[in-house]
Scaffold this active site. Structure first.
Site, PDB file in Angstrom:
ATOM      1  N   SER A  52       0.826  -1.207   0.000  1.00 37.73           N
ATOM      2  CA  SER A  52       0.000   0.000   0.000  1.00 37.73           C
ATOM      3  C   SER A  52       0.857   1.252   0.000  1.00 37.73           C
ATOM      4  CB  SER A  52      -0.901   0.032   1.230  1.00 37.73           C
ATOM      5  OG  SER A  52      -1.712  -1.101   1.274  1.00 37.73           O
TER       6      SER A  52
HETATM    7  N1  SAH Z   1       0.265  -5.091   4.039  1.00 37.26           N
HETATM    8  C1  SAH Z   1       0.940  -5.521   2.835  1.00 37.26           C
HETATM    9  C2  SAH Z   1       0.060  -5.374   1.634  1.00 37.26           C
HETATM   10  C3  SAH Z   1       0.050  -6.613   0.805  1.00 37.26           C
HETATM   11  S1  SAH Z   1      -1.206  -6.692  -0.433  1.00 37.26           S
HETATM   12  C4  SAH Z   1       2.250  -4.814   2.711  1.00 37.26           C
HETATM   13  O1  SAH Z   1       2.554  -3.963   3.560  1.00 37.26           O
HETATM   14  O2  SAH Z   1       3.023  -5.122   1.802  1.00 37.26           O
HETATM   15  C5  SAH Z   1      -2.333  -7.861   0.234  1.00 37.26           C
HETATM   16  C6  SAH Z   1      -1.785  -9.212   0.606  1.00 37.26           C
HETATM   17  O3  SAH Z   1      -2.881 -10.029   0.972  1.00 37.26           O
HETATM   18  C7  SAH Z   1      -1.038  -9.946  -0.493  1.00 37.26           C
HETATM   19  O4  SAH Z   1       0.242 -10.245  -0.052  1.00 37.26           O
HETATM   20  C8  SAH Z   1      -1.869 -11.223  -0.709  1.00 37.26           C
HETATM   21  O5  SAH Z   1      -1.075 -12.343  -1.002  1.00 37.26           O
HETATM   22  C9  SAH Z   1      -2.556 -11.364   0.629  1.00 37.26           C
HETATM   23  N2  SAH Z   1      -3.798 -12.129   0.593  1.00 37.26           N
HETATM   24  C10 SAH Z   1      -4.782 -12.115  -0.337  1.00 37.26           C
HETATM   25  N3  SAH Z   1      -5.783 -12.945  -0.001  1.00 37.26           N
HETATM   26  C11 SAH Z   1      -5.419 -13.503   1.196  1.00 37.26           C
HETATM   27  C12 SAH Z   1      -6.035 -14.432   2.060  1.00 37.26           C
HETATM   28  N4  SAH Z   1      -7.235 -14.987   1.798  1.00 37.26           N
HETATM   29  N5  SAH Z   1      -5.384 -14.770   3.200  1.00 37.26           N
HETATM   30  C13 SAH Z   1      -4.172 -14.234   3.501  1.00 37.26           C
HETATM   31  N6  SAH Z   1      -3.544 -13.339   2.722  1.00 37.26           N
HETATM   32  C14 SAH Z   1      -4.159 -12.979   1.581  1.00 37.26           C
END
Ligand code: SAH
Length: 200
Positions: A52
């Site tokens: 983000s």
């Molecule tokens: N907070 C993160 C943002 C990552 S984007 C950062 O600081 O980089 C969102 C993340 O959610 C991705 O890594 C994706 O793999 C994960 N994600 C998506 N669906 C998910 C699920 N059902 N359970 C766990 N993680 C999930």
């Protein structure tokens, strides 16, 4: 990044500012292009996922900033681990979930090098939460869904907070919900763009 993107937009909470000024964000993104890491936008972290924009990390963290040190947080979607690092730096006991094993592995390595390891990071589907570690004082999600998974509400303590993007592909709102008895009080914050909460 802090003065122009975050403080200028009204986030001045000391715990958030101190975490974000001390954590080297570029290590979580692409260390080969440090300038990009501090830009005012979301960035690619591989596997079709994004980290983000700094302001959104600051805003979501600031919604938890009134919780005392040691509060138990469930984080859904650790991705690069940057948001995890901010929450650990703020003094929370963070239990994180990440669906993609490679992202989890990389995040854990950087977090450990930075001395900011979470209490746990599970490889699994965040829609299920972690029932054996519940209740949580807050649940924070970095992936959008149309509605909040029932397990999150069930695993939230009384007066606990959920911060998550809700909506479909093109229209999502960042919402904050507080559990009061059988009710969930909702505050709508702003329009956001997040990747979807995938099925594991
Ligand atoms: N907070 C993160 C943002 C990552 S984007 C950062 O600081 O980089 C969102 C993340 O959610 C991705 O890594 C994706 O793999 C994960 N994600 C998506 N669906 C998910 C699920 N059902 N359970 C766990 N993680 C999930």
């Amino acid at each position: 990044m802090l003065s122009k993107q975050i403080e200028a937009r009204g986030i001045t909470n000391e715990r958030v500012i101190s975490a974000m000024s001390e954590i080297p964000r570029h290590l979580f993104v692409n260390p080969d292009d440090p300038a990009q890491a501090y830009a005012d936008k979301a960035l690619d972290i591989g596997f079709n996922q994004t980290i983000s924009q700094p302001y959104i990390v600051a805003l979501m963290s600031s919604l938890l900033a009134d919780l005392p040190v040691g509060s138990r947080i469930l984080e859904i979607g650790a991705g690069s681990g940057y948001q995890t690092a901010v929450l650990v730096h703020m003094g929370f006991e963070v239990h994180s979930m990440e669906l993609i094993p490679q992202l989890r592995q990389k995040a854990l390595e950087i977090l450990s090098e930075q001395g900011l390891s979470p209490a746990s990071m599970v490889n699994g589907d965040g829609r299920r939460g972690i029932p054996e570690k519940a209740p949580f004082d807050a649940i924070i999600s970095a992936a959008r869904s149309r509605r909040l998974p029932r397990s999150w509400v069930n695993q939230l303590s009384e007066a606990g907070i959920i911060v998550a993007p809700l909506g479909g592909r093109f229209r999502q709102r960042l919402i904050e919900c507080r559990k009061e008895g059988s009710k969930l009080l909702r505050i709508d914050h702003c329009e956001v763009r997040f990747v979807p909460l995938l099925r594991g």
